[in-house]
Every structure is written in structure tokens, then in C-alpha cells.
Design a protein around this motif. Structure first.
Motif, mmCIF file in Angstrom:
data_model
loop_
_atom_site.group_PDB
_atom_site.id
_atom_site.type_symbol
_atom_site.label_atom_id
_atom_site.label_comp_id
_atom_site.label_asym_id
_atom_site.label_seq_id
_atom_site.Cartn_x
_atom_site.Cartn_y
_atom_site.Cartn_z
ATOM 1 N N GLY A 1 33.936 -33.118 16.287
ATOM 2 C CA GLY A 1 33.890 -31.841 15.575
ATOM 3 C C GLY A 1 33.347 -30.698 16.398
ATOM 4 O O GLY A 1 33.403 -29.541 15.970
ATOM 5 N N LEU A 2 32.820 -30.981 17.592
ATOM 6 C CA LEU A 2 32.293 -29.933 18.470
ATOM 7 C C LEU A 2 33.242 -29.685 19.634
ATOM 8 O O LEU A 2 33.731 -30.629 20.267
ATOM 9 C CB LEU A 2 30.935 -30.324 19.051
ATOM 10 N N GLN A 3 33.486 -28.409 19.942
ATOM 11 C CA GLN A 3 34.165 -27.997 21.159
ATOM 12 C C GLN A 3 33.249 -27.042 21.906
ATOM 13 O O GLN A 3 32.608 -26.172 21.288
ATOM 14 C CB GLN A 3 35.487 -27.305 20.850
ATOM 15 N N VAL A 4 33.187 -27.185 23.223
ATOM 16 C CA VAL A 4 32.243 -26.431 24.035
ATOM 17 C C VAL A 4 32.979 -25.706 25.158
ATOM 18 O O VAL A 4 33.856 -26.281 25.811
ATOM 19 C CB VAL A 4 31.167 -27.373 24.639
ATOM 20 N N LEU A 5 32.594 -24.442 25.375
ATOM 21 C CA LEU A 5 33.085 -23.674 26.519
ATOM 22 C C LEU A 5 31.879 -23.285 27.363
ATOM 23 O O LEU A 5 31.151 -22.344 27.010
ATOM 24 C CB LEU A 5 33.836 -22.421 26.068
ATOM 25 N N PRO A 6 31.601 -23.991 28.463
ATOM 26 C CA PRO A 6 30.489 -23.593 29.332
ATOM 27 C C PRO A 6 30.752 -22.210 29.933
ATOM 28 O O PRO A 6 31.861 -21.909 30.378
ATOM 29 C CB PRO A 6 30.484 -24.680 30.420
ATOM 30 N N LEU A 7 29.702 -21.367 29.945
ATOM 31 C CA LEU A 7 29.821 -20.011 30.474
ATOM 32 C C LEU A 7 29.043 -19.809 31.762
ATOM 33 O O LEU A 7 29.484 -19.095 32.656
ATOM 34 C CB LEU A 7 29.340 -19.006 29.416
ATOM 35 N N HIS A 8 27.860 -20.440 31.853
ATOM 36 C CA HIS A 8 27.030 -20.229 33.044
ATOM 37 C C HIS A 8 25.958 -21.300 33.111
ATOM 38 O O HIS A 8 25.466 -21.773 32.077
ATOM 39 C CB HIS A 8 26.369 -18.851 33.001
ATOM 40 N N GLN A 9 25.587 -21.652 34.354
ATOM 41 C CA GLN A 9 24.478 -22.576 34.579
ATOM 42 C C GLN A 9 23.752 -22.165 35.845
ATOM 43 O O GLN A 9 24.367 -21.895 36.875
ATOM 44 C CB GLN A 9 24.994 -24.010 34.695
ATOM 45 N N HIS A 10 22.422 -22.062 35.731
ATOM 46 C CA HIS A 10 21.589 -21.796 36.906
ATOM 47 C C HIS A 10 20.227 -22.431 36.665
ATOM 48 O O HIS A 10 19.564 -22.104 35.680
ATOM 49 C CB HIS A 10 21.424 -20.297 37.158
ATOM 50 N N GLY A 11 19.802 -23.309 37.556
ATOM 51 C CA GLY A 11 18.544 -24.016 37.345
ATOM 52 C C GLY A 11 18.603 -24.777 36.038
ATOM 53 O O GLY A 11 19.536 -25.537 35.777
ATOM 54 N N THR A 12 17.614 -24.558 35.177
ATOM 55 C CA THR A 12 17.600 -25.230 33.871
ATOM 56 C C THR A 12 18.336 -24.439 32.792
ATOM 57 O O THR A 12 18.497 -24.928 31.681
ATOM 58 C CB THR A 12 16.147 -25.464 33.407
ATOM 59 N N ALA B 1 19.385 -34.990 15.798
ATOM 60 C CA ALA B 1 18.085 -34.346 15.999
ATOM 61 C C ALA B 1 17.784 -34.311 17.488
ATOM 62 O O ALA B 1 17.997 -35.297 18.202
ATOM 63 C CB ALA B 1 17.010 -35.119 15.246
ATOM 64 N N HIS B 2 17.314 -33.166 17.974
ATOM 65 C CA HIS B 2 17.026 -33.061 19.404
ATOM 66 C C HIS B 2 15.925 -32.035 19.639
ATOM 67 O O HIS B 2 15.659 -31.165 18.812
ATOM 68 C CB HIS B 2 18.287 -32.680 20.194
ATOM 69 N N ARG B 3 15.292 -32.165 20.803
ATOM 70 C CA ARG B 3 14.199 -31.279 21.203
ATOM 71 C C ARG B 3 14.696 -30.346 22.298
ATOM 72 O O ARG B 3 15.510 -30.736 23.130
ATOM 73 C CB ARG B 3 13.015 -32.129 21.694
ATOM 74 N N HIS B 4 14.190 -29.115 22.295
ATOM 75 C CA HIS B 4 14.661 -28.085 23.229
ATOM 76 C C HIS B 4 13.697 -27.931 24.396
ATOM 77 O O HIS B 4 12.710 -27.202 24.295
ATOM 78 C CB HIS B 4 14.801 -26.734 22.521
ATOM 79 N N TRP B 5 13.982 -28.592 25.514
ATOM 80 C CA TRP B 5 13.176 -28.349 26.705
ATOM 81 C C TRP B 5 13.565 -26.974 27.245
ATOM 82 O O TRP B 5 14.721 -26.693 27.505
ATOM 83 C CB TRP B 5 13.413 -29.416 27.777
ATOM 84 N N GLY B 6 12.582 -26.086 27.377
ATOM 85 C CA GLY B 6 12.877 -24.730 27.833
ATOM 86 C C GLY B 6 13.417 -23.825 26.754
ATOM 87 O O GLY B 6 13.831 -22.697 27.027
ATOM 88 N N GLY B 7 13.395 -24.288 25.502
ATOM 89 C CA GLY B 7 13.800 -23.440 24.388
ATOM 90 C C GLY B 7 15.298 -23.352 24.187
ATOM 91 O O GLY B 7 16.103 -23.839 24.993
ATOM 92 N N GLU B 8 15.662 -22.704 23.083
ATOM 93 C CA GLU B 8 17.072 -22.512 22.726
ATOM 94 C C GLU B 8 17.231 -21.162 22.033
ATOM 95 O O GLU B 8 16.387 -20.766 21.230
ATOM 96 C CB GLU B 8 17.541 -23.629 21.788
ATOM 97 N N GLU B 9 18.311 -20.480 22.339
ATOM 98 C CA GLU B 9 18.617 -19.189 21.714
ATOM 99 C C GLU B 9 20.058 -19.224 21.224
ATOM 100 O O GLU B 9 20.959 -19.641 21.966
ATOM 101 C CB GLU B 9 18.422 -18.071 22.736
ATOM 102 N N ILE B 10 20.284 -18.799 19.975
ATOM 103 C CA ILE B 10 21.604 -18.881 19.358
ATOM 104 C C ILE B 10 21.957 -17.539 18.729
ATOM 105 O O ILE B 10 21.109 -16.898 18.099
ATOM 106 C CB ILE B 10 21.627 -19.985 18.276
ATOM 107 N N PHE B 11 23.207 -17.126 18.894
ATOM 108 C CA PHE B 11 23.759 -16.009 18.140
ATOM 109 C C PHE B 11 25.004 -16.524 17.433
ATOM 110 O O PHE B 11 25.909 -17.077 18.072
ATOM 111 C CB PHE B 11 24.102 -14.825 19.040
ATOM 112 N N VAL B 12 25.052 -16.362 16.116
ATOM 113 C CA VAL B 12 26.165 -16.885 15.320
ATOM 114 C C VAL B 12 27.300 -15.860 15.315
ATOM 115 O O VAL B 12 27.128 -14.730 14.852
ATOM 116 C CB VAL B 12 25.721 -17.216 13.885
ATOM 117 N N LEU B 13 28.453 -16.266 15.807
ATOM 118 C CA LEU B 13 29.597 -15.370 15.941
ATOM 119 C C LEU B 13 30.529 -15.428 14.736
ATOM 120 O O LEU B 13 31.075 -14.408 14.322
ATOM 121 C CB LEU B 13 30.373 -15.726 17.208
ATOM 122 N N GLU B 14 30.731 -16.614 14.199
ATOM 123 C CA GLU B 14 31.615 -16.797 13.043
ATOM 124 C C GLU B 14 31.036 -17.888 12.152
ATOM 125 O O GLU B 14 30.345 -18.798 12.633
ATOM 126 C CB GLU B 14 33.024 -17.221 13.487
ATOM 127 N N GLY B 15 31.326 -17.830 10.861
ATOM 128 C CA GLY B 15 30.920 -18.879 9.945
ATOM 129 C C GLY B 15 29.423 -18.906 9.705
ATOM 130 O O GLY B 15 28.730 -17.890 9.840
#
Length: 218
Positions: free
Chosen positions: A135-146, A162-176
Motif C-alpha cells: 500500500g506504500l509507494q515511495v519517491l526518494p528525493l534526496h539523501q545526504h548523511g543521515t 510502530a517505529h522510532r525516529h532517529w534524528g527526528g521526522e518532519e511531514i507535510f500532508v499534500l493530499e488526503g
């Protein structure tokens, strides 16, 4: 100005929580999500350009990252339609404008000095990958370090582990609507979770999100 400036705390701004604020340029307005500084600031914002508006030529002392949400954003290098992701590295400069109006999600002064890659990805013509769960599709945009940046499309009824965010997580909801055990986040919502925070995300109706992980430090 300091707005959502404590990165050890969870931050949430839904679409109606933050007003549009005029910028120094006529026709350009901002909805501020986080900010440290005044006009020159470490900032995350939604920026709206009226048709025919422009912003003065300026440099990016700490880099610029943006995703076009609506319309067509332009500068002297070209036109960027909705769905385009751009990274302009530290020291770059441009004079942006929009002929017919546009809205962008933009992050300023947040680059690692060693991250000097110029990136332009039109997600409308890119190849998506299968995610870690059905049910998930992913488009990688950028990677640098972590730091990792991607678009993630959730089919209706998709649940993630359930998962833990090493270095945090930031989300912006575009649709739905994106969801977890803490609440529901409709399109236009911005959510920042600190280092080692944990959640179990899902989407009952399906959604599309921009997500960045590993960039908030330990």
C-alpha cells in the motif's frame, strides 16, 4: 522571531492554525511553520505567490529547499510545475516569480555545508518504488548523511509498523489525511517529531506526504 524553535518538542500546524502573513514583496504571503530569526531566518514556511508577483533577487546563505504545491513557480533557470522538488545549495541565488500564481513549501538555511547538490525532480514524471509495507509507494528525493527526503503515497487502509525516529521526522500532508495514534492530519498539515520519538502511522482514506527524516540531530 522564534516559532516552534524547540526541536526537542513535537510541533503540529494544521491548515487553519496559522494565518497568511504579508512578506516584504507585494503579492507574496507566508504561512510560517517554524522560524528562528527575522527576515533572514532559519525557516519552514508555506509561501503563496499571487499571479504576476515576484520576489527580489536574493542569495541562499544556508541553502533553499522547496516543493511546488500548486501552480507554477519560476525563476531565471526555468519553470517548476506543481509536484517539482528543488534544492538550491548554499551560496546560490535567484529571482523567483510566478506568472499565474503558485504555492510552495520552502525550507531556508537548513543545509549541511557539505551538501552542495543542486536537485530538480518533477515527481509527475519520476519512477516510484514499492514501500516497506503493502500500500506504500515511495519517491526518494534526496539523501545526504543521515538526512533523507521522499514523497510517500499511502493507499486507503494502509498501516505502517510502530517505529522510532532517529534524528527526528518532519511531514507535510499534500493530499488526503495522514493519521497516527495521536490524531488526524488533513492536507496542508505540518508535523515535526523530535529525535527518538515514536508512532504508528496509517491512513484510512489514503494520502500523499512529503517526509524528511534524520535531520533534527540527536
Amino acid at each position: 522571531m522564534q516559532l516552534n524553535a524547540d526541536f526537542s518538542q513535537r510541533a503540529l500546524v494544521r491548515p487553519d492554525d496559522s494565518p497568511w502573513v504579508a512578506s516584504p514583496m507585494p503579492g507574496v504571503e507566508r504561512r510560517m511553520l517554524d522560524r528562528i530569526g527575522e527576515e533572514l531566518a532559519r525557516a519552514t514556511s508555506v509561501v503563496r505567490y499571487a499571479a504576476g508577483s515576484h520576489f527580489s533577487a536574493h542569495q541562499h546563505p544556508g541553502g533553499e529547499e522547496f516543493l511546488v504545491l500548486e501552480g507554477v513557480f519560476s525563476d531565471e533557470r526555468g519553470d517548476y510545475p506543481a509536484g517539482t522538488y528543488v534544492r538550491n545549495p548554499i551560496g546560490s541565488q535567484h529571482a523567483p516569480f510566478s506568472r499565474d500564481g503558485c504555492t510552495i513549501l520552502v525550507k531556508l538555511m537548513q543545509f549541511d555545508p557539505a551538501d552542495d547538490q543542486h536537485v530538480v525532480i518533477d515527481s509527475n514524471h519520476a519512477e516510484w518504488r514499492q514501500g516497506l509495507v503493502p500500500g506504500l509507494q515511495v519517491l526518494p528525493l534526496h539523501q545526504h548523511g543521515t538526512e533523507n527526503v521522499a514523497l510517500v503515497r499511502w493507499a486507503p487502509g494502509t498501516y505502517f509498523n510502530a517505529h522510532r525516529h532517529w534524528g527526528g521526522e518532519e511531514i507535510f500532508v499534500l493530499e488526503g489525511t495522514f493519521q497516527d495514534e495521536f490524531g488526524d492530519y488533513p492536507a496542508g498539515s505540518w508535523l515535526r517529531s523530535p529525535h527518538l520519538s515514536q508512532h504508528t502511522p496509517f491512513s484510512e482514506q489514503g494520502c500523499l506526504i512529503w517526509v524528511k527524516t534524520g535531520h533534527l540531530g540527536s
